[in-house]
Design a protein around this motif. Structure first.
Motif, PDB file in Angstrom:
ATOM      1  N   SER A 151      -3.041 -51.305  -7.254  1.00 47.78           N
ATOM      2  CA  SER A 151      -3.722 -52.537  -8.038  1.00 47.78           C
ATOM      3  C   SER A 151      -5.031 -52.708  -7.114  1.00 47.78           C
ATOM      4  O   SER A 151      -4.945 -52.425  -5.937  1.00 47.78           O
ATOM      5  N   THR A 152      -5.865 -53.257  -7.727  1.00 45.86           N
ATOM      6  CA  THR A 152      -7.241 -53.531  -7.161  1.00 45.86           C
ATOM      7  C   THR A 152      -7.180 -54.464  -5.909  1.00 45.86           C
ATOM      8  O   THR A 152      -7.534 -54.261  -4.940  1.00 45.86           O
ATOM      9  N   GLU A 153      -6.044 -55.418  -6.164  1.00 46.20           N
ATOM     10  CA  GLU A 153      -5.862 -56.470  -5.137  1.00 46.20           C
ATOM     11  C   GLU A 153      -4.901 -56.400  -4.172  1.00 46.20           C
ATOM     12  O   GLU A 153      -4.925 -57.201  -3.172  1.00 46.20           O
ATOM     13  N   SER A 154      -4.308 -55.130  -4.200  1.00 45.90           N
ATOM     14  CA  SER A 154      -3.418 -55.037  -3.066  1.00 45.90           C
ATOM     15  C   SER A 154      -4.233 -54.541  -1.725  1.00 45.90           C
ATOM     16  O   SER A 154      -5.371 -54.146  -2.077  1.00 45.90           O
ATOM     17  N   SER A 155      -3.596 -55.057  -0.773  1.00 49.19           N
ATOM     18  CA  SER A 155      -4.450 -54.709   0.508  1.00 49.19           C
ATOM     19  C   SER A 155      -4.255 -53.395   1.279  1.00 49.19           C
ATOM     20  O   SER A 155      -4.558 -53.034   2.403  1.00 49.19           O
ATOM     21  N   ALA A 156      -3.482 -52.517   0.389  1.00 50.79           N
ATOM     22  CA  ALA A 156      -3.187 -51.226   1.080  1.00 50.79           C
ATOM     23  C   ALA A 156      -4.504 -50.570   1.303  1.00 50.79           C
ATOM     24  O   ALA A 156      -5.720 -50.839   0.347  1.00 50.79           O
ATOM     25  N   HIS A 157      -4.735 -49.537   2.017  1.00 54.94           N
ATOM     26  CA  HIS A 157      -5.803 -48.630   2.192  1.00 54.94           C
ATOM     27  C   HIS A 157      -6.187 -47.696   1.052  1.00 54.94           C
ATOM     28  O   HIS A 157      -5.078 -47.295   0.242  1.00 54.94           O
ATOM     29  N   GLN A 158      -7.350 -47.896   0.708  1.00 51.78           N
ATOM     30  CA  GLN A 158      -7.953 -47.114  -0.764  1.00 51.78           C
ATOM     31  C   GLN A 158      -6.985 -45.660  -0.539  1.00 51.78           C
ATOM     32  O   GLN A 158      -6.712 -45.086  -1.497  1.00 51.78           O
ATOM     33  N   ALA A 159      -7.119 -44.984   0.462  1.00 57.50           N
ATOM     34  CA  ALA A 159      -6.540 -43.686   0.703  1.00 57.50           C
ATOM     35  C   ALA A 159      -5.076 -43.633   0.380  1.00 57.50           C
ATOM     36  O   ALA A 159      -4.481 -42.670  -0.325  1.00 57.50           O
TER      37      ALA A 159
END
Ligand SMILES: Cc1cc2nc3c(=O)[nH]c(=O)nc-3n(C[C@H](O)[C@H](O)[C@H](O)COP(=O)(O)O)c2cc1C
Length: 313
Positions: free
Chosen positions: A199-207
């Motif tokens: 999701s856009t709001e998750s703090s996971a790295h984009q990769a």
């Protein structure tokens, strides 16, 4: 969609955004709560002062109910629980530990307590501990899991057969159809993890988000059962674990390979080779990174459509 779960948490839809280390900070949790579901901050990857900050920011970003997930295997639990009480959090999801340890203490302070399990036996233990609801998580789920390979499709009806407490299904649910299936099997609501990583709001790295979108069926595996079973993407680190298994390692050798901060390295810092990438089997059905509000809207619409469609089967 009012039912036991919406009433318990005072939310619009019986959907929980799962607590997830390195993914569910205040941005994801508040977006989830603002979309009519229950947002959870994942305390497992936060030092106590970081958790306090996330709670405070979440309170500013939403006036809807939200909660905190506390995996009890991490240190500083007492400090974490005191912060939760001091900051006035009203909902706590505990996992990875004994539900008897904190349930009463939290409930005495007016907090609703939910415990996460992966078997009928532990669901009943959670009920005995007096929790307000139980999350039963199947083998296909992302993150840490039970040692038994019980899938959501079999776990939910088996837990339902014996449990009186409200039941939330987890593991492999990313669509309205899967949500409906779980509720037909006896769940009162669903907890969704992997879908909200992308999701856009998750703090996971984009990769890492992109890895989830690109993942296909068969790209994840439950491993490290001797330490704490966890479902991972089969990347270079996973391969190192597999190679070590071929030598018949001791738990200490596995622990040494795992080292420290692997999950942060993979999911938060985007090291796709050396990091630990936790995600569920359902990643194979996740094809885009979307804002939480859209994910929720799509799920709810598909749920309603599927429910009406079932009548014509
Ligand atoms: C990246 C990731 C991190 C997770 N971290 C936690 C955690 O900190 N505490 C916890 O109780 N469960 C954790 N889980 C499990 C989720 O809370 C949830 O039960 C699970 O993701 C549901 O299955 P699904 O991924 O198929 O939706 C994690 C799952 C993922 C994918």
């Amino acid at each position: 969609m009012p039912n036991k779960i919406t009433q318990l948490f005072n939310i619009k839809y019986p959907i929980i955004q799962a607590g997830m280390i390195w993914n569910s900070g205040w941005r994801l949790a508040s977006a989830a709560s603002n979309s009519g579901i229950l947002g959870l901050i994942g305390a497992g990857s936060m030092y106590p002062d970081v958790l306090r900050e996330h709670i405070q920011k979440c309170k500013q970003a939403t006036n809807k109910p939200f909660g905190v997930n506390v995996p009890m295997l991490y240190p500083n639990i007492e400090e974490i629980m005191n912060i939760i009480v001091e900051e006035g959090v009203k909902i706590v999801f505990t996992s990875a530990g004994n539900p008897k340890t904190w349930t009463k203490w939290l409930q005495e302070k007016g907090i609703t307590v939910v415990h996460v399990v992966s078997s009928v036996k532990f669901a009943l233990k959670a009920q005995d501990a007096g929790v307000d609801a139980v999350v039963a998580e199947g083998f296909e789920a992302g993150g840490h899991n039970g040692r038994d390979e019980t899938t959501t499709l079999t776990l939910i009806p088996m837990v339902r057969e014996q449990l009186q407490t409200p039941l939330i299904a987890a593991g492999g649910i990313a669509t309205g159809k899967a949500m409906l299936a779980c509720m037909v099997l006896g769940a009162d609501g669903v907890q969704v993890g992997s879908r909200f990583v992308a999701s856009t709001e998750s703090s996971a790295h984009q990769a890492f988000k992109q890895v989830v979108v690109d993942a296909k069926e068969g790209d994840t595996q439950l491993t490290l059962k001797e330490l704490a079973p966890v479902r991972l993407i089969k990347n270079k680190f996973y391969q190192q674990v597999e190679d070590l298994y071929k030598t018949g390692p001791t738990p200490e050798q596995l622990k040494e390979l795992l080292g420290r901060a692997r999950a942060k390295k993979g999911m938060f810092e985007g090291d796709l080779e050396e990091g630990e990438l936790e995600i569920g089997q359902i990643a194979g059905l996740i094809h885009d990174i979307k804002p939480v509000a859209e994910i929720v809207k799509d799920m709810v619409e598909e749920f309603e459509e599927a429910k009406n469609g079932v009548i014509n089967l």
